[in-house]
Design a protein around this motif. Structure first.
Motif, short mmCIF file in Angstrom:
data_model
loop_
_atom_site.label_atom_id
_atom_site.label_comp_id
_atom_site.label_asym_id
_atom_site.label_seq_id
_atom_site.Cartn_x
_atom_site.Cartn_y
_atom_site.Cartn_z
N VAL A 204 22.16 -32.54 -37.20
CA VAL A 204 22.85 -33.48 -36.29
C VAL A 204 24.24 -32.97 -35.96
N HIS A 205 24.93 -32.41 -36.97
CA HIS A 205 26.29 -31.91 -36.77
C HIS A 205 26.33 -30.82 -35.71
N PHE A 206 25.47 -29.82 -35.85
CA PHE A 206 25.51 -28.70 -34.91
C PHE A 206 25.02 -29.09 -33.53
N ALA A 238 35.04 -33.33 -34.61
CA ALA A 238 35.24 -34.71 -35.06
C ALA A 238 34.07 -35.59 -34.66
N ALA A 239 33.61 -35.46 -33.42
CA ALA A 239 32.47 -36.26 -32.94
C ALA A 239 31.21 -35.92 -33.73
N ALA A 240 31.00 -34.63 -33.96
CA ALA A 240 29.82 -34.19 -34.71
C ALA A 240 29.86 -34.70 -36.15
N GLY A 241 31.03 -34.61 -36.77
CA GLY A 241 31.17 -35.05 -38.15
C GLY A 241 30.94 -36.53 -38.32
N ALA A 242 31.46 -37.33 -37.39
CA ALA A 242 31.33 -38.79 -37.47
C ALA A 242 29.87 -39.22 -37.34
N LEU A 243 29.17 -38.68 -36.34
CA LEU A 243 27.78 -39.08 -36.11
C LEU A 243 26.88 -38.62 -37.25
N ALA A 244 27.05 -37.38 -37.69
CA ALA A 244 26.23 -36.86 -38.79
C ALA A 244 26.46 -37.66 -40.07
N ALA A 245 27.70 -38.07 -40.30
CA ALA A 245 28.03 -38.85 -41.49
C ALA A 245 27.35 -40.21 -41.47
N ALA A 246 27.38 -40.87 -40.32
CA ALA A 246 26.78 -42.21 -40.20
C ALA A 246 25.27 -42.15 -40.43
N HIS A 301 34.60 -37.69 -42.54
CA HIS A 301 33.98 -36.52 -41.92
C HIS A 301 34.47 -36.23 -40.50
N ALA A 302 34.90 -37.23 -39.76
CA ALA A 302 35.39 -36.95 -38.40
C ALA A 302 36.63 -36.04 -38.44
N PRO A 303 37.72 -36.46 -39.09
CA PRO A 303 38.87 -35.55 -39.16
C PRO A 303 38.62 -34.33 -40.05
N ALA A 304 37.79 -34.49 -41.09
CA ALA A 304 37.52 -33.37 -41.99
C ALA A 304 36.87 -32.22 -41.24
N ALA A 305 35.88 -32.54 -40.39
CA ALA A 305 35.21 -31.49 -39.61
C ALA A 305 36.19 -30.83 -38.66
N ALA A 306 37.05 -31.64 -38.03
CA ALA A 306 38.05 -31.09 -37.11
C ALA A 306 39.01 -30.17 -37.86
N ILE A 307 39.48 -30.63 -39.03
CA ILE A 307 40.40 -29.83 -39.84
C ILE A 307 39.74 -28.54 -40.32
#
Length: 333
Positions: A204-206, A238-246, A301-307
């Motif tokens: 989902v993330h990728f 950030a978008a990828a991290g948020a959706l994958a996390a949910a 995960h949203a900011p973590a992925a961005a960072i």
């Protein structure tokens, strides 16, 4: 003039035949202008920065996911604000950072493995095609399986230290007591769940990352064809991290329960079956219990992925500049 011609010919020959690099340099073959160890260092820096920066949010998520098995509270009674207020009131700011040493020990090596395996698999599977998204996704899965084997033991220690009223004095005490009381297997009780969770998380993330990146480039046509900017990487990540996390929160709850079982009143399970843990959670907390902590998980995960991606790309760029400078000096000599 002769030197310039020779260098140009060598450059042309290198691009036509990558194996020619072995003839002109004693260094290891590189990918993206970097050597294997440089991918490991860049990944280690990115992972450490990501987890250290977002650790307080991770503590909130762990507390919310574990409390259902430690108390009679229903899944709807504890909010993110209540969890934060309780920690600050009873434990102070330090309570949000309990267990950070374990993550510091695990995040660096795990992300070094993740990014180095990812880059090497991407080089092999993509066949030189930078738009081969299937190869990117498959590389991500291979990297996840490898890195999870490294970080899972320290993740167990971290989560046990994060619990309210944790009986452990620190990382060393936790590792020693778990080994004596539960055996080595306790450190990997959640490994299967972690891999099963991270496989769809990665997919989902990728997929989301690539779709968001293309969408952002279409919104700013002037950037099309240009090198992707840091803002694009960060926003898409950030978008990828948020959706994958949910999407993967239920499996993350199962992982937390397995890693914290038998500690601070958390339920103990007879095995590491994902189905058995899910049934136990649903029986006690209802289906809502499987989504406990989804808000802090997304906020993590949203900011973590961005960072993480931004730091990784920045570290890669630094190494590429250093390598280019060293190559220039070698040619000059």
């Amino acid at each position: 003039m002769a030197t310039t011609t020779t260098t140009a010919d060598a450059s042309a020959k290198f691009h036509q035949n990558p194996d020619f690099y072995d003839e002109v340099s004693a260094s290891e073959p590189v990918h993206d202008g970097l050597q294997f160890w440089q991918f490991m260092v860049a990944g280690s820096i990115a992972g450490s920065v990501e987890h250290m920066a977002m650790f307080p949010v991770d503590t909130l998520k762990t507390r919310m996911q574990a409390i259902g098995s430690a108390t009679s509270c229903s899944a709807a009674t504890l909010t993110l604000r209540q969890s934060l207020g309780s920690i600050l009131k009873l434990e102070g700011l330090a309570g949000l950072y309990r267990g950070i040493a374990a993550m510091g020990l695990g995040a660096g090596p795990a992300h070094a493995v993740y990014f180095s395996v990812y880059e090497q698999c991407k080089r092999v599977l993509s066949g030189g095609d930078p738009d081969n998204h299937a190869a990117h996704a498959a590389s991500g899965v291979f990297a996840t399986v490898a890195s999870d084997a490294v970080i899972t033991p320290m993740d167990v220690v971290k989560q046990r230290l994060q619990l309210k009223g944790s009986p452990y004095k620190g990382v060393g005490d936790c590792v020693k007591r778990v080994l004596v009381e539960e055996g080595v297997g306790a450190f990997y009780a959640s490994y299967r769940t972690t891999v099963v969770m991270n496989a769809p998380f990665t997919a989902v993330h990728f997929a989301t990352y690539e779709a968001a990146k293309r969408g952002l480039m279409e919104v700013s046509p002037e950037s099309a064809g240009d090198e992707e900017t840091l803002v694009v990487h960060a926003t898409a990540g950030a978008a990828a991290g948020a959706l994958a996390a949910a999407v993967t929160t239920p499996l993350d709850v199962v992982k937390t329960r397995l890693q914290c079982q038998g500690v601070c009143g958390c339920d103990r399970f007879s095995g590491s079956s994902i189905q058995d843990v899910i049934q136990s959670i649903v029986k006690k907390d209802g289906y809502g219990g499987l989504m406990r902590g989804w808000i802090p998980r997304m906020l993590f995960h949203a900011p973590a992925a961005a960072i993480c991606w931004s730091t990784y790309e920045a570290a890669k760029s630094l190494f590429q500049e250093l390598n280019a400078r060293n190559s220039s000096l070698e040619l000059a000599n």
